[in-house]
Structures are given as C-alpha cells and as structure tokens.
Design an enzyme around this catalytic site. Structure first.
Site, short mmCIF file in Angstrom:
data_model
loop_
_atom_site.label_atom_id
_atom_site.label_comp_id
_atom_site.label_asym_id
_atom_site.label_seq_id
_atom_site.Cartn_x
_atom_site.Cartn_y
_atom_site.Cartn_z
N CYS A 77 32.21 33.48 50.78
CA CYS A 77 32.61 32.91 52.07
C CYS A 77 34.06 32.41 52.00
O CYS A 77 34.96 33.19 51.78
CB CYS A 77 31.60 31.84 52.50
SG CYS A 77 31.77 31.36 54.23
N HIS A 175 26.76 35.25 52.76
CA HIS A 175 26.13 34.37 51.77
C HIS A 175 24.98 35.12 51.09
O HIS A 175 23.86 35.11 51.61
CB HIS A 175 25.59 33.11 52.45
CG HIS A 175 26.68 32.19 52.89
ND1 HIS A 175 27.23 31.25 52.05
CD2 HIS A 175 27.34 32.08 54.06
CE1 HIS A 175 28.18 30.59 52.69
NE2 HIS A 175 28.27 31.08 53.92
N GLU A 177 23.29 34.27 48.63
CA GLU A 177 22.26 33.31 48.22
C GLU A 177 21.31 32.95 49.37
O GLU A 177 20.26 32.37 49.15
CB GLU A 177 22.90 32.04 47.64
CG GLU A 177 23.51 31.07 48.64
CD GLU A 177 24.87 31.46 49.20
OE1 GLU A 177 25.42 30.65 49.97
OE2 GLU A 177 25.38 32.56 48.89
#
Length: 193
Positions: A77, A175, A177
C-alpha cells in the site's frame, strides 16, 4: 527464516503479522537497522499519509537504509508508493526504487477506492498460482503510474500499476494480508522467493 516488518509508525502491522502467522512464520517488528539488515525477508508496510510517513522514515534514518537492502523487500500500500520516485500526496519525494510517480485519482471518481478489485497481466514469481483477474482488497486515493517495472495492473477509472518489481524490491498497492486465499498465496510466494 527471519521475517522483519519495518516498524516506523505508519503500518497496518497487526493484520500483516497475523497473516504470516497463519502461514507458520512469526514476523518480528523492528526499526533497528542491524535487525533489518540481518533479516531474510522484509515487509515495508504503510497506512496513512505519505508526507508524514516519509518524515518518520527520515527521523529514524530508514530512508537511507531501505534502498541499500539486498534481500527481498515487499512494500504494501503506502509502503509501495513510498518506494516510487514521488507522490502527489503532500508533494512528497519518495525513495526512488521504482521509476514511476504516484498520482491522485481524478475527482470524478469516488476516493478512496475501497473494496475488492481485480489484478491482471500478472508478470512475476510473486503471482505463482494466483489466477489472472484474482480479486484483491484495496483502500487508496493515489495510484502508481505504469512503468517498465509494472508486474500487475488494475482498472479504476484509469489503468494503473497495482504491483511493481525492481530487482529485489516488490510493491503491491493492494493488501494481500486482507485478500483471502489468493492474497495468502502472494505472501507465501514472497516467503519462497
């Protein structure tokens, strides 16, 4: 394997730590240059505003350290955006790893882009076994322009670079994750580089 998440005060650190824990790796949070240099792999996270994030990097001297790293580094990001030459956010000079600039989305678009969008034209071992047009989770108001280092593209009013690679440096705008099984695959691929 020693995985270090650079802790400079501008990171979405907990969700990244949990994502790697699910993959069986305990990530260490650190802003200690010796610990970062000794890592096998490094995550450079970022959430928030570019100018203040860059100020925090400069205060800790990490702005000088990061470009010298030789092991695989993954910017996520804002972390990816700070690895570019510059960003319009706060008119900020970046670390200059990726030879592109970060621009603000047009005012005609709803910003930030928030939610799921596809990544395509995947060109890196980072995307091994990740299907073309996989959905990733994004939250951002600024985007990296295409360059020779673009390894994935996304459309949001404009076609932009949603992932970049230069030598041992990788960057993803999304992202991983928070991007379900395909995001986890990308993190696993990063560990296997």
């Amino acid at each position: 394997m020693k995985l270090v998440i650079i802790n400079y005060g501008a990171g979405n650190i907990k969700s990244i730590q949990f994502a790697f824990k699910r993959l069986g790796v305990d990530a260490v949070l650190s802003n200690d240059p010796e610990e970062i240099i000794a890592a096998d792999k490094i995550i450079f996270p970022g959430v928030g505003e570019a100018a203040s994030a860059m100020k925090m990097l400069k205060t800790s001297g990490l702005d000088k350290l990061i470009p010298t790293l030789k092991q695989p580094v993954l910017g996520i990001c804002l972390g990816m955006q700070l690895l570019c030459k510059s960003t319009e956010e706060g008119n900020t000079k970046g670390l200059g790893i990726f030879q592109t600039d970060v621009k603000r989305f047009s005012n005609n678009l709803k910003v930030p882009q928030m939610g799921w969008n596809v990544i395509k034209d995947l060109k890196s071992e980072l995307f091994k076994d990740v299907p073309e047009s996989a959905y990733m989770y994004l939250v951002h108001s600024y985007y990296a322009e295409h360059c020779n280092e673009t390894i994935a593209k996304t459309d949001y009013g404009i076609n932009y670079a949603s992932a970049l690679q230069h030598e041992n440096f990788y960057g993803v705008q999304f992202h991983p994750e928070k991007s379900s099984t395909d995001g986890a695959k990308i993190l696993k691929n990063f560990l296997n580089l």
